[in-house]
Design a protein around this motif. Structure first.
Motif, PDB file in Angstrom:
ATOM      1  N   ALA A   7      61.838  26.043  12.856  1.00 34.00           N
ATOM      2  CA  ALA A   7      60.685  25.876  13.773  1.00 34.00           C
ATOM      3  C   ALA A   7      59.458  26.714  13.912  1.00 34.00           C
ATOM      4  CB  ALA A   7      61.125  25.636  15.606  1.00 34.00           C
ATOM      5  N   LYS A  31      59.747  16.022  13.040  1.00 32.26           N
ATOM      6  CA  LYS A  31      60.954  15.949  13.392  1.00 32.26           C
ATOM      7  C   LYS A  31      62.727  15.959  13.397  1.00 32.26           C
ATOM      8  CE  LYS A  31      62.744  10.546  13.510  1.00 32.26           C
ATOM      9  NZ  LYS A  31      62.826   9.774  12.839  1.00 32.26           N
ATOM     10  N   ILE A  34      62.493  19.139  15.880  1.00 31.45           N
ATOM     11  CA  ILE A  34      62.789  18.524  17.440  1.00 31.45           C
ATOM     12  C   ILE A  34      64.111  18.336  17.380  1.00 31.45           C
ATOM     13  CG2 ILE A  34      62.508  17.510  18.711  1.00 31.45           C
ATOM     14  CD1 ILE A  34      58.934  17.161  17.325  1.00 31.45           C
ATOM     15  N   ILE A  37      66.282  21.036  17.361  1.00 31.12           N
ATOM     16  CA  ILE A  37      67.176  21.884  18.330  1.00 31.12           C
ATOM     17  C   ILE A  37      67.076  21.209  19.522  1.00 31.12           C
ATOM     18  CG2 ILE A  37      65.006  22.963  19.995  1.00 31.12           C
ATOM     19  CD1 ILE A  37      63.471  23.777  17.575  1.00 31.12           C
ATOM     20  N   ASN A  38      66.833  19.759  19.909  1.00 31.10           N
ATOM     21  CA  ASN A  38      67.527  18.872  21.139  1.00 31.10           C
ATOM     22  C   ASN A  38      68.853  18.726  20.772  1.00 31.10           C
ATOM     23  OD1 ASN A  38      66.421  17.248  23.138  1.00 31.10           O
ATOM     24  ND2 ASN A  38      67.297  15.745  21.864  1.00 31.10           N
ATOM     25  N   TYR A  41      69.989  22.237  22.803  1.00 33.64           N
ATOM     26  CA  TYR A  41      68.922  22.857  23.953  1.00 33.64           C
ATOM     27  C   TYR A  41      70.535  21.548  24.634  1.00 33.64           C
ATOM     28  CZ  TYR A  41      66.010  21.477  28.551  1.00 33.64           C
ATOM     29  OH  TYR A  41      65.985  21.070  29.207  1.00 33.64           O
ATOM     30  N   LEU A  49      63.570  26.635  24.259  1.00 32.60           N
ATOM     31  CA  LEU A  49      63.898  25.708  23.526  1.00 32.60           C
ATOM     32  C   LEU A  49      62.993  24.622  23.709  1.00 32.60           C
ATOM     33  CD1 LEU A  49      67.479  25.846  22.869  1.00 32.60           C
ATOM     34  CD2 LEU A  49      65.927  26.622  21.331  1.00 32.60           C
ATOM     35  N   MET A  50      62.875  24.271  25.108  1.00 34.88           N
ATOM     36  CA  MET A  50      61.450  22.971  25.632  1.00 34.88           C
ATOM     37  C   MET A  50      60.655  23.156  25.239  1.00 34.88           C
ATOM     38  SD  MET A  50      61.586  20.073  27.158  1.00 34.88           S
ATOM     39  CE  MET A  50      63.662  19.586  27.147  1.00 34.88           C
ATOM     40  N   MET A  53      59.712  23.095  21.053  1.00 39.27           N
ATOM     41  CA  MET A  53      59.712  21.357  21.412  1.00 39.27           C
ATOM     42  C   MET A  53      58.438  20.643  21.522  1.00 39.27           C
ATOM     43  SD  MET A  53      63.787  19.667  21.868  1.00 39.27           S
ATOM     44  CE  MET A  53      63.814  20.210  23.494  1.00 39.27           C
ATOM     45  N   LYS A  54      58.219  21.059  22.510  1.00 42.04           N
ATOM     46  CA  LYS A  54      56.751  20.178  23.153  1.00 42.04           C
ATOM     47  C   LYS A  54      55.169  21.261  22.443  1.00 42.04           C
ATOM     48  CE  LYS A  54      57.855  20.662  28.275  1.00 42.04           C
ATOM     49  NZ  LYS A  54      57.523  21.096  29.489  1.00 42.04           N
ATOM     50  N   THR A  57      56.062  18.783  19.295  1.00 42.59           N
ATOM     51  CA  THR A  57      55.797  17.437  19.131  1.00 42.59           C
ATOM     52  C   THR A  57      54.754  17.478  19.364  1.00 42.59           C
ATOM     53  OG1 THR A  57      57.984  16.955  20.142  1.00 42.59           O
ATOM     54  CG2 THR A  57      56.276  15.504  20.617  1.00 42.59           C
TER      55      THR A  57
END
Length: 72
Positions: A7, A31, A34, A37-38, A41, A49-50, A53-54, A57
């Motif tokens: 990532a 995708k 994300i 990682i989710n 998370y 991690l959030m 992801m942000k 995204t």
């Protein structure tokens, strides 16, 4: 934690001068990252991690905006 390294590398890649197929591939890769990682998370609730992801995204949205073009 290998997906986090992927990532971070994806985040550093240049997105200029991409063909349409490259953009589609990059969007799918974003995708996948994300969602991967989710899953991590959900177990750890790590704020870092959030943030990753942000950022991915946001990059994915820019790629998809370019793919879809301007609405008429």
């Amino acid at each position: 934690m290998d997906i986090i390294k992927e990532a971070l590398a994806f985040e550093q890649e240049k997105m200029s001068h991409m063909s349409t197929s490259d953009r589609v591939q990059a969007s799918r890769e974003a995708k996948r990252l994300i969602l991967g990682i989710n899953e991590i998370y959900k177990e750890t609730k790590d704020a870092e991690l959030m943030d990753i992801m942000k950022r991915i995204t946001e990059k994915k949205r820019k790629i998809e905006k370019r793919l879809n073009g301007m609405p008429s």
